[in-house]
Design an enzyme around this catalytic site. Structure first.
Site, PDB file in Angstrom:
ATOM      1  CG  HIS A  37      -1.212  -3.112  -4.882  1.00 49.63           C
ATOM      2  ND1 HIS A  37      -0.398  -2.132  -5.295  1.00 49.63           N
ATOM      3  CD2 HIS A  37      -0.589  -4.370  -5.324  1.00 49.63           C
ATOM      4  CE1 HIS A  37       0.783  -2.725  -5.685  1.00 49.63           C
ATOM      5  NE2 HIS A  37       0.610  -4.213  -5.884  1.00 49.63           N
TER       6      HIS A  37
ATOM      7  CG  ASP B 240       2.693  -4.955  -3.342  1.00 52.46           C
ATOM      8  OD1 ASP B 240       2.086  -5.837  -4.006  1.00 52.46           O
ATOM      9  OD2 ASP B 240       3.838  -4.608  -3.201  1.00 52.46           O
TER      10      ASP B 240
END
Length: 437
Positions: free
Chosen positions: A65, A312
């Protein structure tokens, strides 16, 4: 061709061993290894010796991610700067999310990102394809065409937005099942988070900021694991952040549902108490939660309910964070600090050993994303995708030294343990003594 001999490394945190790399392959692991005679017959090869001195050797990290921002937001990050940041953090492969401009919802766009990754060479870039056209949630994107493209897309996500329509989510799960793909869901019920600025709770009430309830995440996860069970497909939960979400995933796994989940480093360490500073560096999606949630996430990562750590990594230019809280963009950079945060929260606390870190940050993310050649054991015959970590190091985070184009880290000035000193991608050093090659 050249050979590299890594001397005295603790492979996955075990007893010190030597590791010999020849070309792009690990050719020997043991004690007292010598580079002489280990190459191919008749080869005259230069030998590089790296004295590990008890540092921990891990398989190259894999991030499922990452936001690389290119195409469209090169002011935040590019494939080049993002992959340089990845190599600095010990990563040899990253999955680049689809919320670019234009959106990565066609074979053409994912191939562009994939080719940029191959050109720059600091790590492998595996594009994530959008689930819906334009991330708008109404029409399925070209899932099959993206999978059949040169990029070979296996992971699909509208990350940044939730696939909120249950019918669309069901169709996506049915579609990717045909080629063993996976849908990675950003679990956020949009109607429950309208105007939300931070975690809904005591702190949001005291600060007067719009609250982001845990149920907005948990309700989507509950729906999607049931859809995955019904369809018989794989679903992955992005950046899980609440204790309730942990319990739902744990229940789903006990039922045999094919669900995996990730947690970010910042959700393992930081809490919503930091929002009292009104510093937008702490504004993130999903929001920082409570201390109770943080402890539940750590325990779930330790016991395997949460499968992996994913960064992320969400770079933003200075002006998008240096503003009032309500106007600030959501997100934090994370590639260059992830392993240090995991060491502090999981290893130094005794919740995971280094073999467990290798599982959560290399083996399992590679398996979920079907990243061939990554997440492999550190043993003879395997690809030489490796990272060497000085676990005894402790120093303050200085974003001025980041390889990322952006500096929006929540750890500026904070002392964190561990430092990646070397990274090898298929035997080629991308990081040597903490400096990019």
């Amino acid at each position: 061709m050249s050979k590299t001999l890594i001397r005295g490394a603790k492979v996955l945190g075990g007893d010190p061993q030597d590791v010999l790399i020849d070309g792009g392959t690990v050719v020997a692991v043991g004690t007292g290894l010598s580079a002489e005679g280990a190459g191919r017959a008749g080869d005259a090869q230069e030998v590089t010796v790296v004295e590990a001195d008890g540092k921990v050797l891990l398989p190259g990290l894999v991030d499922l991610h990452t936001h690389l921002r290119e195409p469209g937001r090169e002011d935040s990050e590019t494939v080049l700067t993002g992959t340089r940041a990845a190599a600095s953090g010990g990563y040899t492969a990253v999955f680049a999310m689809a919320n670019t401009f234009p959106v990565a919802d066609t074979a053409g766009v994912v191939e562009q990102v994939w080719r940029l990754g191959k050109e720059h060479g600091y790590c492998d870039v595996r594009p994530v394809g959008a689930v819906t056209v334009g991330l708008e949630g109404s029409t399925l994107a070209e899932l099959g065409a993206m999978h059949e493209s040169a990029a070979g897309v296996t992971v699909f996500s509208d990350d940044g937005k939730c696939v909120h329509d249950a019918v669309i989510m069901r169709r996506a799960l049915e579609y990717v099942k045909a080629f063993d793909g996976v849908v990675a869901q950003h679990a956020q019920e949009p109607r429950l988070t309208e105007g939300a600025q931070m975690n809904e709770g005591v702190v949001s009430a005291e600060l007067g900021l719009g609250g982001w309830p845990a149920v907005a995440e948990e309700s989507i996860i509950a729906r999607d694991v049931l859809l995955a069970e019904h369809v018989g497909s794989r679903v992955h939960i992005c950046h899980l952040s609440t204790a309730g979400s942990v319990e739902i995933v744990r229940w789903a796994k006990s039922r045999g549902i094919d669900v995996t989940a990730e947690v970010t480093p910042h959700h393992l360490l930081l809490t919503d108490e930091l929002v009292r500073s009104y510093n937008p560096v702490y504004k993130v999606n999903p929001p920082l939660r409570t201390e109770r949630d943080v402890m539940a996430l750590r325990e779930a990562l330790a016991d395997g309910t949460i499968d992996i750590v994913a960064t992320d990594h969400a770079p933003h230019p200075h002006e998008d964070k240096d503003c009032e809280w309500a106007a600030a963009a959501m997100g934090m950079v994370g590639l260059e600090t992830a392993l240090s945060v995991v060491q502090e929260t999981m290893v130094d606390t005794g919740l995971l050993d280094w073999a467990g870190v290798a599982d959560r940050m290399s083996f399992t993310p590679a398996r979920i994303g079907r990243a061939e050649g990554h997440g492999r054991p550190v043993s003879a015959g395997e690809p030489a995708n490796l990272t060497l970590v000085d676990t005894a190091y402790r120093g303050s985070v200085d974003p001025a030294g980041f390889a990322s184009r952006s500096r929006n880290t929540p750890y500026e000035g904070r002392a964190l343990p561990g430092r990646v000193t070397h990274t090898w991608l298929r035997g080629t050093a991308t990081l040597i003594d903490g400096k990019l090659t």
